[in-house]
Design a protein around this motif. Structure first.
Motif, PDB file in Angstrom:
ATOM      1  N   CYS A 277       0.827  -1.212   0.000  1.00 57.19           N
ATOM      2  CA  CYS A 277       0.000   0.000   0.000  1.00 57.19           C
ATOM      3  C   CYS A 277       0.858   1.257   0.000  1.00 57.19           C
ATOM      4  N   PRO A 278       0.307   2.368  -0.470  1.00 52.97           N
ATOM      5  CA  PRO A 278       1.076   3.613  -0.509  1.00 52.97           C
ATOM      6  C   PRO A 278       1.642   4.024   0.838  1.00 52.97           C
ATOM      7  N   HIS A 279       0.887   3.827   1.918  1.00 52.01           N
ATOM      8  CA  HIS A 279       1.383   4.276   3.221  1.00 52.01           C
ATOM      9  C   HIS A 279       2.582   3.460   3.690  1.00 52.01           C
ATOM     10  N   TYR A 280       2.683   2.199   3.290  1.00 48.30           N
ATOM     11  CA  TYR A 280       3.861   1.402   3.653  1.00 48.30           C
ATOM     12  C   TYR A 280       5.082   1.819   2.832  1.00 48.30           C
ATOM     13  N   LEU A 281       4.838   2.362   1.649  1.00 48.73           N
ATOM     14  CA  LEU A 281       5.930   2.768   0.762  1.00 48.73           C
ATOM     15  C   LEU A 281       6.381   4.205   1.009  1.00 48.73           C
ATOM     16  N   TYR A 282       5.489   5.029   1.561  1.00 49.12           N
ATOM     17  CA  TYR A 282       5.822   6.440   1.756  1.00 49.12           C
ATOM     18  C   TYR A 282       6.318   6.732   3.169  1.00 49.12           C
ATOM     19  N   PHE A 283       5.655   6.175   4.175  1.00 53.17           N
ATOM     20  CA  PHE A 283       5.994   6.464   5.566  1.00 53.17           C
ATOM     21  C   PHE A 283       6.935   5.416   6.150  1.00 53.17           C
ATOM     22  N   ALA A 284       7.620   5.788   7.221  1.00 53.59           N
ATOM     23  CA  ALA A 284       8.417   4.858   8.022  1.00 53.59           C
ATOM     24  C   ALA A 284       8.158   5.169   9.490  1.00 53.59           C
ATOM     25  N   ALA A 285       8.262   4.144  10.318  1.00 51.52           N
ATOM     26  CA  ALA A 285       7.917   4.280  11.736  1.00 51.52           C
ATOM     27  C   ALA A 285       8.742   5.361  12.437  1.00 51.52           C
ATOM     28  N   GLU A 286       9.979   5.534  11.993  1.00 50.61           N
ATOM     29  CA  GLU A 286      10.850   6.509  12.641  1.00 50.61           C
ATOM     30  C   GLU A 286      10.276   7.932  12.588  1.00 50.61           C
ATOM     31  N   CYS A 287       9.396   8.193  11.637  1.00 54.23           N
ATOM     32  CA  CYS A 287       8.861   9.541  11.453  1.00 54.23           C
ATOM     33  C   CYS A 287       7.462   9.714  12.050  1.00 54.23           C
ATOM     34  N   ILE A 288       6.932   8.689  12.722  1.00 52.59           N
ATOM     35  CA  ILE A 288       5.573   8.766  13.260  1.00 52.59           C
ATOM     36  C   ILE A 288       5.637   9.142  14.736  1.00 52.59           C
ATOM     37  N   PRO A 289       5.064  10.275  15.099  1.00 51.35           N
ATOM     38  CA  PRO A 289       5.116  10.699  16.513  1.00 51.35           C
ATOM     39  C   PRO A 289       4.195   9.849  17.383  1.00 51.35           C
ATOM     40  N   ASP A 290       4.521   9.765  18.634  1.00 51.00           N
ATOM     41  CA  ASP A 290       3.615   9.126  19.588  1.00 51.00           C
ATOM     42  C   ASP A 290       2.292   9.900  19.605  1.00 51.00           C
ATOM     43  N   GLY A 291       1.206   9.154  19.746  1.00 52.49           N
ATOM     44  CA  GLY A 291      -0.118   9.763  19.794  1.00 52.49           C
ATOM     45  C   GLY A 291      -0.719  10.130  18.459  1.00 52.49           C
ATOM     46  N   ALA A 292       0.024   9.919  17.370  1.00 54.46           N
ATOM     47  CA  ALA A 292      -0.455  10.312  16.031  1.00 54.46           C
ATOM     48  C   ALA A 292      -1.279   9.175  15.431  1.00 54.46           C
ATOM     49  N   THR A 293      -2.505   9.025  15.921  1.00 54.14           N
ATOM     50  CA  THR A 293      -3.317   7.872  15.530  1.00 54.14           C
ATOM     51  C   THR A 293      -3.832   7.958  14.098  1.00 54.14           C
ATOM     52  N   SER A 294      -3.635   9.083  13.413  1.00 52.45           N
ATOM     53  CA  SER A 294      -3.979   9.131  11.991  1.00 52.45           C
ATOM     54  C   SER A 294      -3.153   8.131  11.191  1.00 52.45           C
ATOM     55  N   TYR A 295      -2.007   7.681  11.742  1.00 54.33           N
ATOM     56  CA  TYR A 295      -1.140   6.724  11.061  1.00 54.33           C
ATOM     57  C   TYR A 295      -1.495   5.270  11.390  1.00 54.33           C
ATOM     58  N   LYS A 296      -2.467   5.048  12.252  1.00 55.72           N
ATOM     59  CA  LYS A 296      -2.745   3.665  12.661  1.00 55.72           C
ATOM     60  C   LYS A 296      -3.392   2.881  11.527  1.00 55.72           C
ATOM     61  N   CYS A 297      -2.820   1.733  11.217  1.00 54.42           N
ATOM     62  CA  CYS A 297      -3.400   0.784  10.284  1.00 54.42           C
ATOM     63  C   CYS A 297      -2.922  -0.602  10.689  1.00 54.42           C
ATOM     64  N   CYS A 298      -3.635  -1.614  10.220  1.00 57.27           N
ATOM     65  CA  CYS A 298      -3.317  -2.986  10.604  1.00 57.27           C
ATOM     66  C   CYS A 298      -3.224  -3.865   9.365  1.00 57.27           C
ATOM     67  N   PRO A 299      -2.049  -4.466   9.132  1.00 55.59           N
ATOM     68  CA  PRO A 299      -0.810  -4.397   9.904  1.00 55.59           C
ATOM     69  C   PRO A 299      -0.186  -3.000   9.846  1.00 55.59           C
ATOM     70  N   PRO A 300       0.754  -2.725  10.749  1.00 47.67           N
ATOM     71  CA  PRO A 300       1.226  -1.346  10.914  1.00 47.67           C
ATOM     72  C   PRO A 300       2.307  -0.936   9.918  1.00 47.67           C
ATOM     73  N   ILE A 301       2.488   0.370   9.818  1.00 49.52           N
ATOM     74  CA  ILE A 301       3.641   0.932   9.111  1.00 49.52           C
ATOM     75  C   ILE A 301       4.884   0.591   9.923  1.00 49.52           C
ATOM     76  N   ARG A 302       5.888   0.014   9.266  1.00 48.55           N
ATOM     77  CA  ARG A 302       7.089  -0.442   9.978  1.00 48.55           C
ATOM     78  C   ARG A 302       8.279   0.471   9.673  1.00 48.55           C
TER      79      ARG A 302
END
Length: 474
Positions: A277-302
């Protein structure tokens, strides 16, 4: 004699020869010719009312020099949620968002609507809901749940493109997951009529062993859905494919640790495919702040290393294509839990931004635009059997998606691959203005979208008219 009713000229038209300067001629929604860019092309004579052809006025469009013409995208993983949860999303808003993102065909998932698409009656309900509102072409997946095993052939014969099943809880009570024994029973049933099985592949035992107290820590959320949940589930799916011969597809692959399993299964000739999916290809966990639940998906962005391996898996063909897994919810469900990842709804709203997100991340890795279009248009069109070039019109739609070629459907996009833009979620056409991409600086803007030769989106003005999308059957 057939005259075109639309001609689109562009210095860069994506064809089987790559990008070439061309004039693309369209008649009644089908591409009828691809000619040199400056060819003299005439419409039907206006004075001969008795001529045996339709006198539709000829429209001629010339794209800007910074635009390319590409086929409309085919997104095979979209949760529209109508009927039943239209406060989350509906066919009107979802398909308008698709138009704005260059997506001209979507295949709707059997959940989170109420009722889910697990019976012919529910499918008919979906079709009625979509028919008057679809601004793009819409097809439907069926669902496999414990209660409808043994009746899947009825849905298949009614035209669904295949069957989605969960190995772990789906998140909604009306779509329960299958045990391994039930998944194998579904696979056996589906294989008997050469259907397609889609699997949300996370092992429930691994998830149960990893469960934690939730909270606002993103790494804690990742730890609650470890890579082993995917690898174990995919191992089970491969074993079931070996025993039943079913065509199986792994949805929203997140963990790169599963790639060797899939590569080996494909090398052995097993009929198994996978998407990411696009979110797995664009985002990485290192850039996701704590509490930023807009990034929550299952399985997660790694993490970043995992993301790089997913790109490599696309490049070598282990992953077959990219689909959005557009899974919207209300602002309250997504953001209203004080940043607690354990309570927030898991899903990314990305339908309108998928092309720009994948292209933005891909061009940084020297991935060619034509390759991105292959992953997001041609390959998914082939996967769902919509890549033929017969141009046969009707309520069921046409069957020539994913290519600019004579005989293909004129589902086309003018795309400016070098134009940057800052995402403002408030301007998106999704019903709920919540997206993990809010604030992202993306490159590549859809400027115009044509559906069967009719302009359905333009950045220059509001061209949305009566919905003209066709309902598709397998």
């Amino acid at each position: 004699m057939t005259y075109p009713d639309l001609v689109i000229r562009s210095e860069r038209v994506l064809t089987s020869q790559g990008f070439i300067p061309a004039a693309v001629c369209v008649s009644k929604g089908v591409i009828t010719a691809i000619l040199p860019i400056d060819s003299v092309i005439e419409g039907p004579p206006e004075t001969d009312a008795a001529a045996p052809f339709d006198t539709i006025p000829l429209r001629q469009v010339r794209l800007a020099l910074d635009e390319v013409l590409i086929p409309g995208l085919v997104d095979t993983h979209v949760h529209v949620n109508e009927p039943g949860r239209t406060e989350w999303e509906g066919f009107a808003s979802a398909t308008l968002a698709a138009c704005a993102g260059g997506v001209t065909t979507i295949i709707d998932m059997p959940l989170n609507s109420v009722p889910p698409t697990v019976s012919v009656t529910a499918l008919e309900c979906k079709r009625r809901a979509a028919g008057a509102k679809a601004s793009v072409h819409v097809g439907f997946w069926g669902g496999a749940i414990p209660a409808n095993l043994g009746t899947l052939r009825e849905l298949h014969d009614a035209g669904v493109f295949g069957f989605k099943a969960f190995l772990s809880p789906s998140g909604v009570d009306e779509f329960p997951h299958l045990s391994l024994e039930q998944l194998e029973a579904a696979a056996t049933e589906i294989a008997a009529f050469d259907g397609q099985l889609l699997v949300h592949a996370e092992d429930p035992d691994v998830l149960d062993a990893a469960v934690n107290g939730g909270g606002d820590g993103y790494r804690d959320f990742m730890a609650s859905r470890p890579p082993e949940a995917e690898t174990t589930a995919i191992e089970h799916v491969i074993e079931i494919v070996q025993r039943t011969g079913v065509r199986a597809h792994i949805l929203h692959l997140s963990s790169a640790r599963s790639l060797p399993l899939l590569a080996a299964a494909k090398a052995a000739g097993l009929p198994i495919t996978a998407e990411t999916c696009p979110h797995y290809l664009y985002f990485a966990a290192e850039c996701i702040p704590d509490g930023a639940t807009s990034y929550k998906c299952c399985p997660p962005i790694r993490d970043e290393a995992n993301r790089a391996l997913l790109w490599a898996g696309l490049g070598d063909g282990t992953i077959d294509f990219v689909a959005s897994d557009h899974s919207p919810a209300t602002r309250e469900l997504k953001l209203g839990h004080g940043g607690d990842f354990g309570l927030a709804w898991g899903g990314i709203s990305g339908l309108q931004l998928s092309l720009a997100a994948v292209w933005s991340a891909g061009r940084a890795r020297d991935v060619a635009l034509e390759q991105v279009v292959e992953w997001m248009s041609a390959a998914p069109a082939r996967f769902v059997g919509l890549a033929g070039l017969d141009g046969a019109a009707g309520l069921e739609g046409r069957a020539g998606k994913g290519a600019i070629a004579v005989g293909a459907d004129a589902d086309l996009v003018a795309f400016a691959p070098d134009e940057p833009f800052l995402v403002d979620a408030a301007t998106l056409r999704h019903k709920n203005k919540v997206s993990a991409f809010d604030g992202a600086l993306l490159v590549g803007r859809v400027r115009t979208t044509w559906l069967a030769g009719l302009e359905v989106f333009s950045v220059h003005d509001d061209v949305a008219g009566p919905p003209t999308g066709a309902l598709l059957v397998r």
